[in-house]
Design a protein around this motif. Sequence first.
Motif, short mmCIF file in Angstrom:
data_model
loop_
_atom_site.label_atom_id
_atom_site.label_comp_id
_atom_site.label_asym_id
_atom_site.label_seq_id
_atom_site.Cartn_x
_atom_site.Cartn_y
_atom_site.Cartn_z
N TYR A 65 -24.03 -21.34 6.37
CA TYR A 65 -23.75 -22.85 6.48
C TYR A 65 -24.39 -23.57 5.26
CZ TYR A 65 -23.47 -27.61 8.53
OH TYR A 65 -23.44 -28.77 8.76
N LYS A 66 -23.65 -24.04 4.52
CA LYS A 66 -24.22 -24.67 3.16
C LYS A 66 -24.01 -26.29 3.18
CE LYS A 66 -23.65 -20.64 0.43
NZ LYS A 66 -23.33 -20.26 -1.13
N GLY A 67 -24.22 -26.82 4.33
CA GLY A 67 -24.35 -28.35 4.28
C GLY A 67 -23.07 -29.00 5.06
N ARG A 68 -23.06 -30.18 5.18
CA ARG A 68 -21.96 -30.87 5.92
C ARG A 68 -20.76 -31.01 5.28
NH1 ARG A 68 -26.26 -35.41 7.36
NH2 ARG A 68 -27.59 -34.13 8.92
N PHE A 69 -20.92 -30.94 3.79
CA PHE A 69 -19.46 -31.15 2.90
C PHE A 69 -19.01 -29.69 2.69
CE2 PHE A 69 -22.40 -34.56 1.13
CZ PHE A 69 -22.06 -35.47 2.09
N SER A 70 -19.09 -28.59 3.19
CA SER A 70 -18.50 -27.42 3.26
C SER A 70 -18.22 -26.54 4.49
CB SER A 70 -19.29 -26.60 2.14
OG SER A 70 -20.49 -26.17 2.74
N ARG A 71 -17.47 -25.87 4.58
CA ARG A 71 -17.27 -24.96 5.86
C ARG A 71 -18.15 -24.02 5.89
NH1 ARG A 71 -11.59 -22.77 5.16
NH2 ARG A 71 -12.41 -21.60 6.98
N ALA A 72 -18.47 -23.40 6.94
CA ALA A 72 -19.28 -22.54 7.37
C ALA A 72 -18.53 -21.18 7.32
CB ALA A 72 -19.91 -22.50 8.69
N ARG A 73 -19.30 -20.19 6.65
CA ARG A 73 -18.69 -18.81 6.52
C ARG A 73 -19.03 -17.92 7.50
NH1 ARG A 73 -18.91 -16.00 0.67
NH2 ARG A 73 -17.87 -18.05 0.02
N ARG A 74 -18.33 -17.14 8.28
CA ARG A 74 -18.93 -16.28 9.10
C ARG A 74 -18.34 -14.74 8.74
NH1 ARG A 74 -19.77 -18.22 14.37
NH2 ARG A 74 -19.45 -20.55 14.43
N ILE A 75 -19.42 -13.92 8.81
CA ILE A 75 -19.37 -12.54 8.31
C ILE A 75 -19.93 -11.70 9.58
CG2 ILE A 75 -20.04 -10.98 6.60
CD1 ILE A 75 -20.71 -13.24 4.84
N ARG A 76 -18.98 -10.62 10.13
CA ARG A 76 -19.59 -9.69 10.98
C ARG A 76 -20.50 -8.95 10.11
NH1 ARG A 76 -17.18 -8.93 15.45
NH2 ARG A 76 -17.77 -6.69 15.49
N VAL A 77 -21.53 -8.81 10.99
CA VAL A 77 -22.64 -7.91 10.38
C VAL A 77 -22.35 -6.28 10.09
CG1 VAL A 77 -25.13 -6.92 10.88
CG2 VAL A 77 -24.33 -9.41 11.47
N ASP A 78 -21.39 -5.88 10.74
CA ASP A 78 -20.85 -4.52 10.80
C ASP A 78 -19.91 -4.40 9.53
OD1 ASP A 78 -18.78 -5.91 11.73
OD2 ASP A 78 -18.49 -4.25 13.35
N GLU A 79 -19.45 -5.47 8.84
CA GLU A 79 -18.69 -5.64 7.65
C GLU A 79 -19.41 -5.48 6.38
OE1 GLU A 79 -15.82 -8.78 8.04
OE2 GLU A 79 -14.65 -7.89 9.53
#
Length: 129
Positions: A65-79
Amino acid sequence: MKRTFQRNFTLQAKLGLIVFLVLAVYFFWQREVLLGGGMALIVVATMEHVLHSAYIFDGDELIIYKGRFSRARRIRVDEITNCRRMRTTFGIVHYLLIEYGAGHVADVEPALEEEFIKELRKRQGIHNA
């Protein structure tokens, strides 16, 4: 269980904020409203990015999560295939480079790098067990 890591507030970010803040004050002092406003916007956007960035381990996901002005990036730990320390040319700035999926990369700057790597390894071990 969730585990949150805050972003490292580096010396370079602090110096950059001071420079843009001084420029904003100078331009407002000189009645250059557009330039002063532009510098003030840069200060606000940078502060937003630095203060509200977080790296959250939530179950088997890493949420960047890089602040309110950008989208959160979700990464699966097993990837995640690799997590290594990187430094810039003169070694002033350092960060963690995360490789995941099919050639994707993400950079993170947690304040507690060692703890972040330990948590990542722990989550990968739990998921792969």
